[in-house]
Write a protein that holds these residues in place. Sequence first.
Motif, PDB file in Angstrom:
ATOM      1  N   MET A   1       1.247  -1.163  -0.068  1.00 18.26           N
ATOM      2  CA  MET A   1       0.149   0.023   0.355  1.00 18.26           C
ATOM      3  C   MET A   1       0.509   1.295  -0.591  1.00 18.26           C
ATOM      4  SD  MET A   1      -3.302   1.122  -0.297  1.00 18.26           S
ATOM      5  CE  MET A   1      -4.297   2.291  -0.274  1.00 18.26           C
ATOM      6  N   ILE A   2       2.322   1.738   0.836  1.00 18.19           N
ATOM      7  CA  ILE A   2       2.636   2.610   0.553  1.00 18.19           C
ATOM      8  C   ILE A   2       3.455   2.840  -0.548  1.00 18.19           C
ATOM      9  CG2 ILE A   2       4.634   1.224   1.591  1.00 18.19           C
ATOM     10  CD1 ILE A   2       4.125   4.457   2.773  1.00 18.19           C
ATOM     11  N   ALA A   3       3.852   2.218  -1.120  1.00 19.72           N
ATOM     12  CA  ALA A   3       3.982   2.119  -3.078  1.00 19.72           C
ATOM     13  C   ALA A   3       3.257   2.688  -3.385  1.00 19.72           C
ATOM     14  CB  ALA A   3       4.159   0.629  -3.328  1.00 19.72           C
ATOM     15  N   TRP A   4       1.780   2.771  -3.406  1.00 24.08           N
ATOM     16  CA  TRP A   4       1.175   3.404  -4.529  1.00 24.08           C
ATOM     17  C   TRP A   4       0.864   4.716  -3.780  1.00 24.08           C
ATOM     18  CZ3 TRP A   4      -1.031   2.090  -8.768  1.00 24.08           C
ATOM     19  CH2 TRP A   4      -1.972   0.995  -8.764  1.00 24.08           C
ATOM     20  N   VAL A   5       1.268   4.916  -2.494  1.00 26.82           N
ATOM     21  CA  VAL A   5       1.679   6.583  -1.571  1.00 26.82           C
ATOM     22  C   VAL A   5       3.060   7.045  -2.272  1.00 26.82           C
ATOM     23  CG1 VAL A   5       2.168   7.577  -0.155  1.00 26.82           C
ATOM     24  CG2 VAL A   5       0.084   6.064   0.480  1.00 26.82           C
ATOM     25  N   TYR A   6       3.901   6.136  -2.121  1.00 24.00           N
ATOM     26  CA  TYR A   6       4.703   7.047  -3.122  1.00 24.00           C
ATOM     27  C   TYR A   6       4.684   6.923  -4.606  1.00 24.00           C
ATOM     28  CZ  TYR A   6       7.767   5.387   1.185  1.00 24.00           C
ATOM     29  OH  TYR A   6       8.461   5.273   2.009  1.00 24.00           O
ATOM     30  N   LEU A   7       3.415   6.801  -5.063  1.00 21.23           N
ATOM     31  CA  LEU A   7       3.481   6.863  -6.622  1.00 21.23           C
ATOM     32  C   LEU A   7       2.753   7.958  -7.387  1.00 21.23           C
ATOM     33  CD1 LEU A   7       4.345   5.492  -9.302  1.00 21.23           C
ATOM     34  CD2 LEU A   7       2.405   4.204  -9.224  1.00 21.23           C
ATOM     35  N   GLY A   8       1.529   7.711  -5.738  1.00 28.41           N
ATOM     36  CA  GLY A   8       1.079   9.246  -6.047  1.00 28.41           C
ATOM     37  C   GLY A   8       1.656  10.491  -5.582  1.00 28.41           C
TER      38      GLY A   8
ATOM     39  N   PHE B   1      10.764  10.005  -5.091  1.00 25.78           N
ATOM     40  CA  PHE B   1       9.642   8.447  -4.563  1.00 25.78           C
ATOM     41  C   PHE B   1       9.243   7.932  -5.933  1.00 25.78           C
ATOM     42  CE2 PHE B   1       8.866  12.395  -1.745  1.00 25.78           C
ATOM     43  CZ  PHE B   1       8.499  11.569  -0.852  1.00 25.78           C
ATOM     44  N   LEU B   2       9.323   8.103  -7.070  1.00 31.88           N
ATOM     45  CA  LEU B   2       9.393   6.846  -7.935  1.00 31.88           C
ATOM     46  C   LEU B   2       9.727   5.898  -7.714  1.00 31.88           C
ATOM     47  CD1 LEU B   2       7.992   5.777 -10.680  1.00 31.88           C
ATOM     48  CD2 LEU B   2      10.118   7.258 -12.086  1.00 31.88           C
ATOM     49  N   GLY B   3      11.169   6.149  -7.400  1.00 32.75           N
ATOM     50  CA  GLY B   3      12.279   4.825  -7.047  1.00 32.75           C
ATOM     51  C   GLY B   3      11.682   4.443  -5.877  1.00 32.75           C
TER      52      GLY B   3
ATOM     53  N   LEU C   1      10.454   0.162  -5.781  1.00 37.06           N
ATOM     54  CA  LEU C   1      10.753  -0.658  -4.849  1.00 37.06           C
ATOM     55  C   LEU C   1      10.410  -2.274  -4.802  1.00 37.06           C
ATOM     56  CD1 LEU C   1      12.269   0.864  -1.973  1.00 37.06           C
ATOM     57  CD2 LEU C   1      13.439  -0.255  -4.081  1.00 37.06           C
ATOM     58  N   THR C   2       8.967  -2.019  -4.958  1.00 34.38           N
ATOM     59  CA  THR C   2       7.437  -2.622  -4.429  1.00 34.38           C
ATOM     60  C   THR C   2       6.987  -2.898  -6.336  1.00 34.38           C
ATOM     61  OG1 THR C   2       6.998  -1.372  -2.950  1.00 34.38           O
ATOM     62  CG2 THR C   2       5.013  -3.078  -4.053  1.00 34.38           C
ATOM     63  N   PHE C   3       6.593  -1.998  -7.364  1.00 37.45           N
ATOM     64  CA  PHE C   3       6.090  -2.124  -8.764  1.00 37.45           C
ATOM     65  C   PHE C   3       7.005  -3.225  -9.362  1.00 37.45           C
ATOM     66  CE2 PHE C   3       2.987   1.029  -7.100  1.00 37.45           C
ATOM     67  CZ  PHE C   3       2.213   0.714  -7.330  1.00 37.45           C
ATOM     68  N   ASP C   4       6.919  -3.325 -10.752  1.00 34.05           N
ATOM     69  CA  ASP C   4       7.170  -4.308 -11.493  1.00 34.05           C
ATOM     70  C   ASP C   4       8.123  -2.408 -12.438  1.00 34.05           C
ATOM     71  OD1 ASP C   4       7.256  -6.769 -10.825  1.00 34.05           O
ATOM     72  OD2 ASP C   4       5.667  -6.714 -12.969  1.00 34.05           O
ATOM     73  N   VAL C   5       9.218  -2.731 -12.394  1.00 35.23           N
ATOM     74  CA  VAL C   5       9.761  -1.353 -13.656  1.00 35.23           C
ATOM     75  C   VAL C   5       8.218  -0.333 -14.748  1.00 35.23           C
ATOM     76  CG1 VAL C   5      11.558   0.313 -14.779  1.00 35.23           C
ATOM     77  CG2 VAL C   5      11.410  -1.261 -12.656  1.00 35.23           C
ATOM     78  N   GLY C   6       8.623  -1.567 -15.361  1.00 36.43           N
ATOM     79  CA  GLY C   6       7.326  -0.842 -16.847  1.00 36.43           C
ATOM     80  C   GLY C   6       5.970  -0.518 -15.990  1.00 36.43           C
TER      81      GLY C   6
ATOM     82  N   LEU D   1      -5.341  -3.985 -12.397  1.00 36.18           N
ATOM     83  CA  LEU D   1      -5.174  -5.220 -11.959  1.00 36.18           C
ATOM     84  C   LEU D   1      -4.834  -6.636 -12.496  1.00 36.18           C
ATOM     85  CD1 LEU D   1      -8.829  -4.559 -14.000  1.00 36.18           C
ATOM     86  CD2 LEU D   1      -8.985  -4.825 -12.017  1.00 36.18           C
ATOM     87  N   SER D   2      -3.861  -6.539 -13.558  1.00 33.54           N
ATOM     88  CA  SER D   2      -2.399  -7.340 -13.903  1.00 33.54           C
ATOM     89  C   SER D   2      -2.065  -7.805 -12.523  1.00 33.54           C
ATOM     90  CB  SER D   2      -1.252  -6.423 -15.035  1.00 33.54           C
ATOM     91  OG  SER D   2      -0.177  -5.049 -14.916  1.00 33.54           O
ATOM     92  N   GLY D   3      -2.309  -7.208 -11.573  1.00 27.28           N
ATOM     93  CA  GLY D   3      -1.974  -7.876 -10.039  1.00 27.28           C
ATOM     94  C   GLY D   3       0.181  -7.203  -9.343  1.00 27.28           C
ATOM     95  N   ALA D   4       0.257  -5.752 -10.145  1.00 26.00           N
ATOM     96  CA  ALA D   4       1.639  -5.647 -10.624  1.00 26.00           C
ATOM     97  C   ALA D   4       1.640  -5.527  -9.594  1.00 26.00           C
ATOM     98  CB  ALA D   4       1.526  -4.785 -11.725  1.00 26.00           C
ATOM     99  N   ALA D   5       1.309  -4.644  -8.232  1.00 26.31           N
ATOM    100  CA  ALA D   5       1.849  -4.421  -6.891  1.00 26.31           C
ATOM    101  C   ALA D   5       0.167  -4.307  -5.656  1.00 26.31           C
ATOM    102  CB  ALA D   5       1.537  -2.717  -7.246  1.00 26.31           C
TER     103      ALA D   5
END
Length: 107
Positions: A1-8, A46-48, A52-57, A103-107
């Motif tokens: 979940m924190i990865a989504w915050v970082y991405l946001g 923050f993208l970096g 750490l959680t998401f696939d790079v692409g 929905l691909s289940g990336a994170a």
Amino acid sequence: MIAWVYLGVAVIFEITVALAAGKAKGFTDARWTAATLLSGAIATYFLGLALLTFDVGVGYSIWTSVAGVGIVLLGAVFFNERLSLKKLCGIAMVIGGVIGLHLSGAA
């Protein structure tokens, strides 16, 4: 979940990059140039963290896509850019793509 915050947070600062660059007048305005560079550094940091959680692409694609939609919408608000039907259809397709990536289940 924190990865989504970082991405946001990365998305918000990436939108700031574009808006500040639009005001930087070809990087001749020092304040807006500094805002552009600082925002870019923060967005990348923050993208970096998110990657750490998401696939790079997937993470990078979501970042650029959501930021792109935000930039188009805020460009209409702050720069009086026209939101045509074609732009709105493009936004809808981008949102569909982001949902598909999620929905691909990336994170």
